[in-house]
Write an enzyme that holds these catalytic residues in place. Structure first.
Site, PDB file in Angstrom:
ATOM      1  N   ASP A 291     -45.721 -33.691  36.431  1.00 27.41           N
ATOM      2  CA  ASP A 291     -45.022 -33.123  37.586  1.00 27.41           C
ATOM      3  C   ASP A 291     -43.847 -32.245  37.169  1.00 27.41           C
ATOM      4  O   ASP A 291     -43.042 -31.837  38.003  1.00 27.41           O
ATOM      5  CB  ASP A 291     -44.541 -34.231  38.531  1.00 27.41           C
ATOM      6  CG  ASP A 291     -43.577 -35.207  37.862  1.00 27.41           C
ATOM      7  OD1 ASP A 291     -43.253 -35.014  36.665  1.00 27.41           O
ATOM      8  OD2 ASP A 291     -43.148 -36.174  38.523  1.00 27.41           O
TER       9      ASP A 291
ATOM     10  N   HIS B 245     -41.368 -33.092  35.007  1.00 27.35           N
ATOM     11  CA  HIS B 245     -40.099 -33.744  34.665  1.00 27.35           C
ATOM     12  C   HIS B 245     -39.851 -33.706  33.162  1.00 27.35           C
ATOM     13  O   HIS B 245     -40.783 -33.706  32.352  1.00 27.35           O
ATOM     14  CB  HIS B 245     -40.036 -35.176  35.211  1.00 27.35           C
ATOM     15  CG  HIS B 245     -40.883 -36.171  34.490  1.00 27.35           C
ATOM     16  ND1 HIS B 245     -42.041 -36.698  35.018  1.00 27.35           N
ATOM     17  CD2 HIS B 245     -40.736 -36.782  33.280  1.00 27.35           C
ATOM     18  CE1 HIS B 245     -42.565 -37.573  34.171  1.00 27.35           C
ATOM     19  NE2 HIS B 245     -41.788 -37.625  33.098  1.00 27.35           N
TER      20      HIS B 245
ATOM     21  N   GLU C  12     -36.887 -36.521  37.645  1.00 32.08           N
ATOM     22  CA  GLU C  12     -38.038 -36.296  38.505  1.00 32.08           C
ATOM     23  C   GLU C  12     -37.812 -35.075  39.399  1.00 32.08           C
ATOM     24  O   GLU C  12     -36.672 -34.596  39.554  1.00 32.08           O
ATOM     25  CB  GLU C  12     -38.288 -37.532  39.368  1.00 32.08           C
ATOM     26  CG  GLU C  12     -38.569 -38.812  38.586  1.00 32.08           C
ATOM     27  CD  GLU C  12     -40.003 -38.892  38.052  1.00 32.08           C
ATOM     28  OE1 GLU C  12     -40.629 -37.841  37.848  1.00 32.08           O
ATOM     29  OE2 GLU C  12     -40.483 -40.018  37.843  1.00 32.08           O
TER      30      GLU C  12
END
Length: 259
Positions: free
Chosen positions: A135, A137, A142
């Site tokens: 994603d 990160h 995050e």
């Protein structure tokens, strides 16, 4: 930002090891080390160079990127234990010069502030190794993380917990929280080296390198850094629109210019 595309994961590992070796041989250095699958090949290559070529880590200092909240350092899945077993205990790096966050600290905010202060007191990090999540990160920043964030507590996404479940045996055993260097903290390192291999990282690499600068893809903050090197294999480079240019630039890189 320099994008280095290598043919195989072994070539990626060798390139990253070259960067770390140059810093280590230049004199006392402070390294920032990441755990996870991406840098493992580089650690294996550095271990080989230690044993075969005499690469000396005895004067190096290490700071870790992150740590699970609630796990003691002795837990086999704490990042302090993982980096010791994967790298530190297999070279001549003094364990007393390995610094990590205390995931069991009574006051987690104070522990985070202490860690940032310790990095600053050491003179900052010379070379910071980074992996990247599917994603986008880096560390455990995050999506949605502030691009100027400092070391702090973060809540893991369910996808990150699922990605890490194989290390614990069950997703139920993966902690929900971590302490992680923030994007602002990471950005203070003098050289950022992001490592990615495999097609599963291709979308994240494309977003980080060629997408907009956005908290939605935390790794895109590397676009702002004065010295960032992204080292990927062909599979991880599969979604890069300018891949041919990156290969061309690497072929014509001046011999005096280092990564």
């Amino acid at each position: 930002m320099e994008i280095v595309i290598r043919s195989t994961p072994d070539e990626v590992a060798s390139t990253v090891a070259d960067i770390v070796e140059r810093s280590v041989r230049a004199g006392p250095t402070t390294l920032g080390l990441a755990t996870g699958s991406s840098p493992l090949g580089s650690y294996r290559e550095l271990i080989r160079r230690h044993h075969d070529d005499g690469l000396d880590f005895s004067s190096a200092r290490v700071f870790l990127l992150d740590e699970y909240v609630g796990l003691p350092k002795s837990h086999e899945q704490s990042y302090f234990s993982v980096i010791r077993s994967e790298f530190v205990d297999r070279v001549d790096l003094d364990p007393d010069r390995l610094h990590g966050l205390d995931g069991r600290a009574h006051d987690l905010a104070a522990e985070a502030a202490r860690y940032d202060a310790a990095i600053a007191a050491a003179g900052g990090i010379d070379v910071q190794l980074l992996g990247i999540g599917s994603d986008g990160h880096i560390g455990f920043n995050e999506p949605g993380s502030s691009l100027t964030s400092r070391t702090r507590i973060k809540t893991l996404t369910e996808q990150t917990r699922l990605d890490n479940a194989s290390f614990f045996g069950s997703v139920d055993d993966v902690p929900h929280h971590v302490l992680t260097q923030g994007l602002g903290t990471i950005g203070e390192a003098r050289h950022l080296v992001l490592v990615a291999v495999g097609a599963g990282k291709a979308d994240a690499i494309a977003a980080a390198v060629e997408g907009p600068l956005t908290a939605f893809c935390p790794a895109s903050v590397l676009q702002l850094h004065r010295h960032a090197t992204v080292v990927v294999d062909e599979a991880a480079a599969g979604r890069l629109a300018l891949a041919d240019y990156y290969r061309y630039a690497l072929r014509h890189k001046p011999t005096w210019q280092q990564f």
